[in-house]
Design an enzyme around this catalytic site. Structure first.
Site, short mmCIF file in Angstrom:
data_model
loop_
_atom_site.label_atom_id
_atom_site.label_comp_id
_atom_site.label_asym_id
_atom_site.label_seq_id
_atom_site.Cartn_x
_atom_site.Cartn_y
_atom_site.Cartn_z
N ASP A 69 0.76 -1.20 0.00
CA ASP A 69 0.04 -0.09 -0.03
C ASP A 69 0.96 1.31 -0.14
O ASP A 69 0.47 2.34 -0.39
CB ASP A 69 -0.94 -0.12 1.21
CG ASP A 69 -1.84 -1.13 1.33
OD1 ASP A 69 -2.83 -1.04 0.26
OD2 ASP A 69 -1.87 -1.81 2.05
N GLU A 127 0.78 -32.64 1.49
CA GLU A 127 -0.21 -33.41 2.13
C GLU A 127 -0.80 -32.39 3.41
O GLU A 127 -1.99 -32.61 3.85
CB GLU A 127 0.34 -34.45 2.93
CG GLU A 127 0.86 -35.81 2.12
CD GLU A 127 2.05 -35.48 1.21
OE1 GLU A 127 2.63 -36.39 0.37
OE2 GLU A 127 2.57 -34.38 1.70
N GLU A 165 20.78 -19.08 6.81
CA GLU A 165 21.51 -18.15 5.91
C GLU A 165 20.53 -18.01 4.84
O GLU A 165 19.62 -18.79 4.69
CB GLU A 165 22.70 -18.73 5.35
CG GLU A 165 23.86 -18.95 6.60
CD GLU A 165 24.52 -17.79 7.31
OE1 GLU A 165 24.25 -16.63 6.62
OE2 GLU A 165 25.10 -17.89 8.16
N GLU A 187 20.15 -18.40 1.39
CA GLU A 187 20.84 -19.13 0.41
C GLU A 187 20.12 -18.87 -0.88
O GLU A 187 18.91 -18.83 -1.04
CB GLU A 187 20.98 -20.61 0.62
CG GLU A 187 21.43 -21.12 1.88
CD GLU A 187 23.13 -21.00 1.74
OE1 GLU A 187 23.77 -20.65 0.66
OE2 GLU A 187 23.70 -20.99 2.67
#
Length: 399
Positions: free
Chosen positions: A67, A216, A244, A246
């Site tokens: 916004d 699932e 971290e 990555e």
């Protein structure tokens, strides 16, 4: 006999001495309290000043809503060094929920994809029900128009944060149903399956395919969830929960997961992901946001869906986007500590009416947990009006 009045007169000097002694002993205590408060204010100011401008921009991009007209920042201020292309994806779209159905909106860390949508009968399973993609605007400009050039412009990515909100627009006399929000940890894996080749005799060959584990959970509602009436809406965030940030490669050649020639059973997947007009680009390191909207028969449930994501890309040198890349910002432990603190303490989701409370909570985390002052605007206008005590020193950074 000594009268009571005389005894009181004799005791008065001693009482005055005790009161003066108490006042004298309290003065150092008051001075210590004032000194402690002064030191806390100085520590807050010092920590705020120690945080770099890119660090503040990083938090602004990660926790400010679409916004507000803000840029994507300068990147994630960790120990990575190299050229990056920060991008803030935003989607605002009207949505109508089908009566007699339960609708799943899965906001997953897939670059360029705002969410995945599926519908099933109320109370039925989502097993085998395809999750169809809803793309962010500008998908083709960033990832090309075919499955073979998805990584032509950017080759790797990592997420800073993503968020989603459902803001109901239904007539108060026509809505019905509920909205539930929870988080799902998804993982991209490589699964093996056996394929029979029509030779004489038939030959079984081992094949590999990418798959998404964790779907699932679409049929599960964990205890740690947000549940409310549809008309209350919801707002939720997800951030990187790995130690971290990555980088992950941009995937090429996948119009669906699993691929079209592989069944869900062969890939060991709960259901499949389809990308009409887009492609599967990869999966980042943060929990997906599952938003389940149940609409009874006869109800009219409409809303505005808002999704946003802060992503950092590695641009390809042969791309025109390469000229817009910038050096990754220097490591800023203060900003990263603030990010982790907020990630631990924010709730699963809040109702639309509680947006101001949600952002007040984030602001209090920054002030009390890390001893530096900041202010974060909310996801809707009501949130912005709920924030008080803007610190003038950095107020302009958050407008």
């Amino acid at each position: 006999m000594v009268s009571k009045a005389a005894r009181r007169r004799r005791a008065a000097p001693r009482q005055q001495q005790r009161q003066q002694s108490n006042r004298a002993s309290n003065q150092p205590r008051r001075r210590r309290a004032r000194r402690t408060r002064r030191q806390q204010r100085m520590a807050a100011t010092n920590n705020m000043l120690k945080m770099s401008a890119p660090g503040l921009d990083f938090l602004k991009c990660a926790f400010a809503s679409p916004d507000f007209s803000t840029d994507p920042g300068k990147g994630i201020p960790d120990k990575f060094q190299g050229l990056v292309l920060p991008k803030k994806h935003c989607l605002t779209q009207s949505i109508t929920f089908t009566p007699g159905k339960q609708t799943m909106l899965l906001v997953a860390p897939i670059p360029g994809i705002a969410c995945l949508k599926a519908e099933a009968n109320v109370g039925a399973s989502f097993s085998g029900v395809p999750l169809a993609s809803v793309e962010f605007p500008g998908f083709d400009q960033l990832f090309g128009t075919s499955a073979t050039d998805t990584a032509a412009n950017v080759t790797a990515f990592r997420y800073a944060s993503m968020a989603a909100g459902v803001y109901p627009t239904s007539n108060l006399m026509q809505f019905a149903g509920s909205i539930q929000v929870y988080k799902i940890p998804l993982k991209q894996v490589l699964n093996s399956y056996s394929q029979t080749v029509a030779t004489v005799p038939p030959t079984n060959l081992a094949q590999n395919t990418i798959a998404i584990d964790g779907l699932e959970a679409l049929d599960a509602l964990p205890n740690n969830n947000y549940s409310g009436s549809f008309i209350e809406g919801c707002y939720s965030q997800s951030v990187c929960n790995e130690p971290e940030f990555e980088f992950h490669p941009i995937m090429e050649g996948y119009a669906s997961v699993p691929p079209a020639n592989v069944t869900n059973a062969q890939a060991s997947m709960f259901t499949n992901l389809t990308f009409s007009g887009a492609r599967y680009t990869g999966l980042g390191d943060m929990d997906a946001i599952a938003i389940l909207v149940t609409t009874p028969t006869g109800a009219v449930n409409t809303a505005v869906l808002k999704v946003w994501a802060c992503v950092e890309y590695r641009p390809n040198p042969n791309s025109t986007l390469y000229e817009f890349a910038r050096e990754s910002p220097a490591n800023d432990e203060y900003a990263l500590a603030a990010y982790r603190k907020i990630a631990r303490d924010i709730p699963i989701a809040v109702a639309c009416k509680d947006n101001a409370t949600f952002w007040e909570r984030v602001r209090s985390i920054l002030k009390s947990g890390l001893n530096f002052a900041s202010t974060i605007p909310g996801p809707v206008g009501v949130a912005a009006t709920g924030i008080k005590g803007i610190i003038e020193t950095i107020g302009s950074l958050w407008v």
